[in-house]
Design a protein around this motif. Structure first.
Motif, PDB file in Angstrom:
ATOM      1  N   ILE A  16       3.434  17.356 -72.796  1.00 52.50           N
ATOM      2  CA  ILE A  16       4.658  17.099 -72.046  1.00 52.50           C
ATOM      3  C   ILE A  16       4.736  18.005 -70.821  1.00 52.50           C
ATOM      4  O   ILE A  16       4.077  19.045 -70.738  1.00 52.50           O
ATOM      5  CB  ILE A  16       5.922  17.280 -72.913  1.00 52.50           C
ATOM      6  CG1 ILE A  16       6.098  18.745 -73.334  1.00 52.50           C
ATOM      7  CG2 ILE A  16       5.896  16.360 -74.116  1.00 52.50           C
ATOM      8  CD1 ILE A  16       7.482  19.041 -73.863  1.00 52.50           C
ATOM      9  N   ASP A  17       5.546  17.571 -69.875  1.00 47.04           N
ATOM     10  CA  ASP A  17       5.841  18.369 -68.695  1.00 47.04           C
ATOM     11  C   ASP A  17       7.293  18.121 -68.328  1.00 47.04           C
ATOM     12  O   ASP A  17       7.769  16.977 -68.400  1.00 47.04           O
ATOM     13  CB  ASP A  17       4.931  17.979 -67.528  1.00 47.04           C
ATOM     14  CG  ASP A  17       5.155  18.870 -66.312  1.00 47.04           C
ATOM     15  OD1 ASP A  17       4.567  19.965 -66.264  1.00 47.04           O
ATOM     16  OD2 ASP A  17       5.941  18.483 -65.422  1.00 47.04           O
ATOM     17  N   LEU A  18       8.000  19.174 -67.965  1.00 49.19           N
ATOM     18  CA  LEU A  18       9.403  19.075 -67.584  1.00 49.19           C
ATOM     19  C   LEU A  18       9.597  19.468 -66.128  1.00 49.19           C
ATOM     20  O   LEU A  18       8.948  20.386 -65.637  1.00 49.19           O
ATOM     21  CB  LEU A  18      10.266  20.004 -68.452  1.00 49.19           C
ATOM     22  CG  LEU A  18      10.215  19.818 -69.961  1.00 49.19           C
ATOM     23  CD1 LEU A  18      11.145  20.824 -70.632  1.00 49.19           C
ATOM     24  CD2 LEU A  18      10.582  18.396 -70.358  1.00 49.19           C
ATOM     25  N   GLU A  19      10.489  18.756 -65.472  1.00 48.31           N
ATOM     26  CA  GLU A  19      10.999  19.179 -64.167  1.00 48.31           C
ATOM     27  C   GLU A  19      12.478  19.498 -64.364  1.00 48.31           C
ATOM     28  O   GLU A  19      13.155  18.859 -65.177  1.00 48.31           O
ATOM     29  CB  GLU A  19      10.815  18.088 -63.109  1.00 48.31           C
ATOM     30  CG  GLU A  19       9.387  17.596 -62.952  1.00 48.31           C
ATOM     31  CD  GLU A  19       8.418  18.676 -62.511  1.00 48.31           C
ATOM     32  OE1 GLU A  19       8.859  19.645 -61.866  1.00 48.31           O
ATOM     33  OE2 GLU A  19       7.218  18.556 -62.821  1.00 48.31           O
ATOM     34  N   TRP A  33       5.172  12.558 -70.346  1.00 46.48           N
ATOM     35  CA  TRP A  33       4.283  12.781 -71.480  1.00 46.48           C
ATOM     36  C   TRP A  33       2.994  11.966 -71.349  1.00 46.48           C
ATOM     37  O   TRP A  33       2.950  10.965 -70.649  1.00 46.48           O
ATOM     38  CB  TRP A  33       4.982  12.437 -72.799  1.00 46.48           C
ATOM     39  CG  TRP A  33       5.323  10.981 -72.967  1.00 46.48           C
ATOM     40  CD1 TRP A  33       4.571  10.016 -73.590  1.00 46.48           C
ATOM     41  CD2 TRP A  33       6.508  10.320 -72.507  1.00 46.48           C
ATOM     42  NE1 TRP A  33       5.202   8.811 -73.542  1.00 46.48           N
ATOM     43  CE2 TRP A  33       6.400   8.964 -72.877  1.00 46.48           C
ATOM     44  CE3 TRP A  33       7.646  10.747 -71.814  1.00 46.48           C
ATOM     45  CZ2 TRP A  33       7.392   8.025 -72.586  1.00 46.48           C
ATOM     46  CZ3 TRP A  33       8.624   9.812 -71.517  1.00 46.48           C
ATOM     47  CH2 TRP A  33       8.494   8.482 -71.895  1.00 46.48           C
ATOM     48  N   GLN A  34       1.965  12.482 -72.009  1.00 47.40           N
ATOM     49  CA  GLN A  34       0.672  11.821 -72.127  1.00 47.40           C
ATOM     50  C   GLN A  34       0.075  12.223 -73.465  1.00 47.40           C
ATOM     51  O   GLN A  34      -0.035  13.406 -73.765  1.00 47.40           O
ATOM     52  CB  GLN A  34      -0.272  12.229 -70.995  1.00 47.40           C
ATOM     53  CG  GLN A  34      -1.724  11.826 -71.187  1.00 47.40           C
ATOM     54  CD  GLN A  34      -1.935  10.319 -71.157  1.00 47.40           C
ATOM     55  OE1 GLN A  34      -1.713   9.684 -70.127  1.00 47.40           O
ATOM     56  NE2 GLN A  34      -2.369   9.742 -72.278  1.00 47.40           N
ATOM     57  N   PHE A 106       7.323  27.757 -70.776  1.00 47.26           N
ATOM     58  CA  PHE A 106       8.390  27.161 -69.959  1.00 47.26           C
ATOM     59  C   PHE A 106       9.012  25.980 -70.691  1.00 47.26           C
ATOM     60  O   PHE A 106      10.237  25.895 -70.847  1.00 47.26           O
ATOM     61  CB  PHE A 106       7.834  26.719 -68.605  1.00 47.26           C
ATOM     62  CG  PHE A 106       8.849  26.021 -67.740  1.00 47.26           C
ATOM     63  CD1 PHE A 106       9.786  26.749 -67.033  1.00 47.26           C
ATOM     64  CD2 PHE A 106       8.866  24.629 -67.646  1.00 47.26           C
ATOM     65  CE1 PHE A 106      10.737  26.110 -66.237  1.00 47.26           C
ATOM     66  CE2 PHE A 106       9.800  23.988 -66.863  1.00 47.26           C
ATOM     67  CZ  PHE A 106      10.742  24.730 -66.162  1.00 47.26           C
ATOM     68  N   GLU A 107       8.191  25.046 -71.153  1.00 48.06           N
ATOM     69  CA  GLU A 107       8.725  23.879 -71.864  1.00 48.06           C
ATOM     70  C   GLU A 107       9.435  24.278 -73.149  1.00 48.06           C
ATOM     71  O   GLU A 107      10.431  23.666 -73.534  1.00 48.06           O
ATOM     72  CB  GLU A 107       7.597  22.893 -72.159  1.00 48.06           C
ATOM     73  CG  GLU A 107       7.290  21.913 -71.043  1.00 48.06           C
ATOM     74  CD  GLU A 107       6.598  22.546 -69.840  1.00 48.06           C
ATOM     75  OE1 GLU A 107       6.606  21.952 -68.753  1.00 48.06           O
ATOM     76  OE2 GLU A 107       6.045  23.658 -70.001  1.00 48.06           O
ATOM     77  N   MET A 108       8.939  25.310 -73.797  1.00 45.47           N
ATOM     78  CA  MET A 108       9.533  25.738 -75.059  1.00 45.47           C
ATOM     79  C   MET A 108      10.938  26.298 -74.883  1.00 45.47           C
ATOM     80  O   MET A 108      11.728  26.330 -75.833  1.00 45.47           O
ATOM     81  CB  MET A 108       8.621  26.755 -75.736  1.00 45.47           C
ATOM     82  CG  MET A 108       7.305  26.145 -76.217  1.00 45.47           C
ATOM     83  SD  MET A 108       6.111  27.399 -76.762  1.00 45.47           S
ATOM     84  CE  MET A 108       6.913  27.994 -78.252  1.00 45.47           C
ATOM     85  N   ARG A 109      11.254  26.738 -73.690  1.00 40.16           N
ATOM     86  CA  ARG A 109      12.619  27.210 -73.418  1.00 40.16           C
ATOM     87  C   ARG A 109      13.629  26.088 -73.609  1.00 40.16           C
ATOM     88  O   ARG A 109      14.788  26.325 -73.972  1.00 40.16           O
ATOM     89  CB  ARG A 109      12.724  27.739 -71.990  1.00 40.16           C
ATOM     90  CG  ARG A 109      11.943  29.001 -71.716  1.00 40.16           C
ATOM     91  CD  ARG A 109      11.944  29.326 -70.225  1.00 40.16           C
ATOM     92  NE  ARG A 109      13.286  29.452 -69.688  1.00 40.16           N
ATOM     93  CZ  ARG A 109      13.566  29.517 -68.386  1.00 40.16           C
ATOM     94  NH1 ARG A 109      12.604  29.437 -67.489  1.00 40.16           N
ATOM     95  NH2 ARG A 109      14.807  29.647 -67.988  1.00 40.16           N
TER      96      ARG A 109
END
Length: 256
Positions: A16-19, A33-34, A106-109
């Protein structure tokens, strides 16, 4: 996901990646996501399960972050809020053996255990430090062009700094890592601080840790950055200059 596709998947990891709109704990404005799946022959592959969704951050998107990802307030009007949409992406039908992200802290935040179901995490940045220490830089995009992963479709990985393209690129790094070492090894490395391949500062800057003087190592072992401390302590321990067991370092905690 249809039943036929689910039946073909032995195990999968969702990258996953968040903006975000800013730095607050609810400020997600896009998730991408991929999936990386293991086939019946045991090889890890990039599959067709990918996507992205806008998220209403409940606040105005800052100009600083718009300048990075180009997501505007008008783009997220009418989108669901983070806690409404996150579980459907982080806990997909059929489940996952882990979640992954580049610099996953970062994503885990934002992805609390209540949203992920307590999923395990792989940090591809930490694992890249271990597997490819010869590379000069370890950002997601630098790894992309330094390594040129097989099968990466250039256009699907663009634009950079958008959630799905970044997750797609990260997934290619993860696939190659999983085909080189075990899932358990990646999880272990991800649970520890980053082991930097070279001294980042001071008189030994740029050298491998085994070339650094002991005095420099002891100074860096007191650094405020946990990855620097861990790397210096690891070399001191290798030399027998640091007594006692390695400290157990928990996975980076969530803010939620």
């Amino acid at each position: 996901m249809n039943a036929d596709l689910l039946a073909m998947i032995h195990e999968r990891i969702r990258v996953i990646d968040l903006e975000t709109a800013g730095g607050g704990p609810q400020d997600v404005c896009e998730i991408g996501w991929q999936d990386v799946a293991r086939d019946v022959d045991g090889r890890w592959l990039i599959n067709e399960e990918r996507g992205s969704l806008f998220v209403d951050p409940g606040r105005a998107i800052s100009a600083d972050t718009m300048a990075v990802h180009h997501i505007r307030d008008i783009d997220v009007v009418g989108a669901p809020f983070w806690k409404q949409i996150a579980p459907s992406v982080l806990r997909p039908e059929g489940g996952v053996v882990a979640l992954a992200a580049h610099r996953a802290g970062f994503e885990m935040r934002y992805c609390s255990a209540s949203l992920t179901g307590g999923a395990r995490w792989i940090c591809t940045w930490k694992c890249a430090l271990r597997l490819w220490p010869h590379l000069p830089r370890f950002s997601n995009q630098m790894l992309r062009y330094q390594r040129m992963p097989e099968g990466l479709i250039h256009e699907l990985g663009l634009p950079a700094h958008r959630a799905m393209p970044d997750a797609y690129v990260t997934a290619h790094h993860l696939r190659d890592m999983l085909n080189e070492v075990s899932l358990d090894q990646l999880l272990l490395w991800s649970s520890e601080p980053g082991l930097l391949p070279r001294v980042p500062s001071g008189p030994a800057r740029g050298k491998s840790w085994d070339q650094a003087p002991e005095a420099a190592l002891r100074n860096l072992a007191l650094d405020r950055e946990i990855d620097i401390r861990f790397s210096a302590e690891t070399e001191l321990r290798r030399r027998g200059e640091l007594l006692g067991p390695e400290p157990l370092t928990p996975v980076q905690p969530s803010l939620l």
